[in-house]
Enzyme design. Structure first.
Site, PDB file in Angstrom:
ATOM      1  N   LYS A  92      88.507   5.170  -7.923  1.00 33.25           N
ATOM      2  CA  LYS A  92      88.692   6.185  -8.834  1.00 33.25           C
ATOM      3  C   LYS A  92      89.322   7.434  -8.462  1.00 33.25           C
ATOM      4  CE  LYS A  92      85.433   3.725 -11.863  1.00 33.25           C
ATOM      5  NZ  LYS A  92      84.980   2.678 -10.912  1.00 33.25           N
TER       6      LYS A  92
HETATM    7  C1  LIG Z   1      84.990   1.333 -11.220  1.00 32.89           C
HETATM    8  C2  LIG Z   1      84.891   0.313 -10.191  1.00 32.89           C
HETATM    9  C3  LIG Z   1      85.478  -0.974 -10.211  1.00 32.89           C
HETATM   10  C4  LIG Z   1      85.911  -1.446 -11.497  1.00 32.89           C
HETATM   11  O1  LIG Z   1      87.191  -0.939 -12.037  1.00 32.89           O
HETATM   12  P1  LIG Z   1      87.460  -1.059 -13.683  1.00 32.89           P
HETATM   13  O2  LIG Z   1      88.751  -0.257 -13.581  1.00 32.89           O
HETATM   14  O3  LIG Z   1      86.477  -0.889 -14.448  1.00 32.89           O
HETATM   15  O4  LIG Z   1      87.859  -2.596 -13.886  1.00 32.89           O
HETATM   16  C5  LIG Z   1      85.211  -1.939  -9.373  1.00 32.89           C
HETATM   17  N1  LIG Z   1      84.896  -1.431  -7.977  1.00 32.89           N
HETATM   18  C6  LIG Z   1      84.460  -0.248  -7.825  1.00 32.89           C
HETATM   19  C7  LIG Z   1      83.947   0.146  -6.491  1.00 32.89           C
HETATM   20  C8  LIG Z   1      84.498   0.746  -8.772  1.00 32.89           C
HETATM   21  O5  LIG Z   1      84.141   1.955  -8.604  1.00 32.89           O
END
Ligand SMILES: *Cc1c(COP(=O)(O)O)cnc(C)c1O
Length: 481
Positions: free
Chosen positions: A123
């Site tokens: 993120k």
């Molecule tokens: C947010 C997150 C996801 C999922 O991503 P999306 O964009 O919500 O599909 C997967 N793995 C980790 C470690 C995350 O922080």
């Protein structure tokens, strides 16, 4: 470039207008009117940009196709400021790591490292850019923004690390008191920046979310205190993620006649939706494989054509917690494309239909088959037992430790390998964030990057509060002067 709502609202907006907004006024999500196409010559040029100038220059080129209301030199400066070796750990920013066993001719698959930013989860890739875009646009308008959110871990810390010290922005982040891992608490609560407010709520995550909803529904308060959010439906976040699909492709291939596939550990469908956008632009992606955990809303859809949101009691708490979702908030964007931008139908199935009956069914719609045939989607699911087994297997075979979310990706990727097409699994977090499960799988602590040594004993800045709306509002108003 103009943006429209998936639910058909008549407005057409520019990038900076939707940057600070969440949903469109009709409850839909923003999409570009059309996807800019990258033809063979442009792809060759972008490969050269990547090879000669690296990630920041590539990011600038791709963002420029979607952002025409920030002067080029400013956008370039924002990219340069965001994607640095200092923040993301390597000069390549998103290096590809082959998983190859001794004696085999080529890698079984690749991991694309997206998790070396400040909070060790992918993120950061988007949120760090968002922080700089917010600061830029708020200064340009002479405005301020107060981000009020709820987190059970990853999103909140990524937002805080993106917004810390930014002018014009304050963050008020609620989290359930005592329920995050010690590492996650240390990450968030050790931020001492004046514009970051950690609020630990005596309750569970849903109590935090209810407070956020209650505040967003109080339009007067929202307006007076300029309350905003940074959730995953923000178009700028999605757009920032498109860049690393290009960077992954260029690293795994020698020439543009080759294709690759991506497997994406998925929850809210934000990450893989960026892959869909890259593919629509013309990046030669063969398959986009959606990997879910026990919360398999998305896998169910791609297998059956039925999208069925889960109730709270149906939503599992798993060892890949950042994928524990009851509905996939970005999914509406893809469905809008699948239904050939029939926004009236999107409005019908996602708006009233979903809130009334809790599901929609496209299995009888001839367009459903296009999800796989035309858009390249496949899917699979992984459970706690699969996760442990995959973590063990990858460590034994390749000597590489992966986190629980990435393990879900690797497990599902292995079910979709094609010897002719390189498979890239997006590494969405580092193992240290989910140490308890790593210990369960491997009987040892995961490696800890040096900059995180001893963070649990740093001074903490957090206010513990009851789940009381009036108290929260008073807290926000007091800290907004
Ligand atoms: C947010 C997150 C996801 C999922 O991503 P999306 O964009 O919500 O599909 C997967 N793995 C980790 C470690 C995350 O922080």
């Amino acid at each position: 470039m103009r943006y429209l709502s998936t639910r058909g609202h008549a407005d057409r907006k520019r990038f900076c207008e939707i940057l600070l907004e969440g949903l469109a006024p009709d409850g839909g999500l923003y999409l570009p009117e059309s996807y800019p196409k990258v033809d063979a010559a442009a792809l060759t040029r972008l490969r050269q940009v990547w090879q000669n100038q690296g990630y920041t220059a590539l990011a600038f080129e791709i963002l420029s196709l979607y952002i025409d209301d920030i002067p080029a030199q400013d956008l370039k400066a924002l990219c340069d400021k965001t994607y640095t070796e200092k923040v993301f750990g390597t000069a390549q920013i998103v290096p590809l790591k082959p998983l190859q066993s001794a004696g085999s001719a080529k890698p079984e698959l690749y991991l694309e490292a997206l998790s070396n930013g400040p909070t060790l989860a992918f993120k950061d890739m988007a949120m760090q850019l968002l922080g700089n875009l917010f600061e830029y646009e708020l200064a340009r308008r002479g405005e301020e923004l107060n981000i009020f959110g709820a987190t059970s871990g990853d999103t909140g810390s990524a937002a805080e690390y993106a917004m810390r010290g930014k002018k014009g922005v304050r963050v008020f982040m609620t989290s359930p008191h005592g329920r995050m891992s010690p590492f996650q608490q240390a990450q968030m609560f050790s931020l001492l920046d004046e514009n970051i407010h950690n609020i630990a709520i005596e309750g569970v995550f849903d109590d935090c979310q209810d407070l956020v909803k209650a505040v967003s529904n109080d339009l007067d308060f929202k307006r007076q205190y300029k309350i905003g959010t940074v959730n995953s439906i923000n178009w700028a976040r999605l757009l920032a993620q498109v860049v690393y699909y290009f960077a992954g492709y260029f690293q795994a291939t020698q020439g543009n006649d080759q294709t690759v596939s991506f497997t994406v550990p998925s929850g809210n469908f934000g990450n893989v939706c960026a892959g869909h956008v890259a593919r629509m632009m013309g990046l030669p992606i063969h398959r986009l494989v959606v990997a879910t955990n026990e919360n398999d809303v998305l896998d169910e859809f791609f297998r059956t054509g039925v999208y069925r949101v889960r109730g709270t009691s149906d939503t599992h708490e798993t060892s890949s917690p950042s994928m524990d979702i009851s509905k996939a908030s970005n999914f509406e964007r893809f469905v809008c494309d699948l239904l050939e931008r029939d926004t009236a139908q999107v409005n019908a199935i996602f708006g009233e239909g979903l809130s009334r009956q809790g599901f929609f069914d496209l299995s009888a719609d001839p367009r459903f088959a296009k999800a796989a045939d035309f858009y390249g989607f496949q899917s699979g699911k992984s459970t706690h037992a699969d996760r442990l087994k995959t973590i063990q297997q990858v460590f034994a075979k390749y000597g590489v430790m992966i986190d629980t979310h990435t393990a879900d990706g690797v497990k599902v990727a292995q079910e979709h390998l094609d010897p002719r097409v390189p498979m890239i699994v997006l590494e969405t977090a580092l193992p240290i964030k989910f140490a308890a499960t790593l210990v369960e799988a491997l009987g040892r602590q995961p490696d800890r990057p040096p900059q995180f040594e001893g963070i649990e004993s740093l001074p903490k800045r957090v206010t513990v509060m009851k789940a009381d709306l009036a108290d929260i509002k008073a807290y926000i108003s007091k800290h907004c002067d």
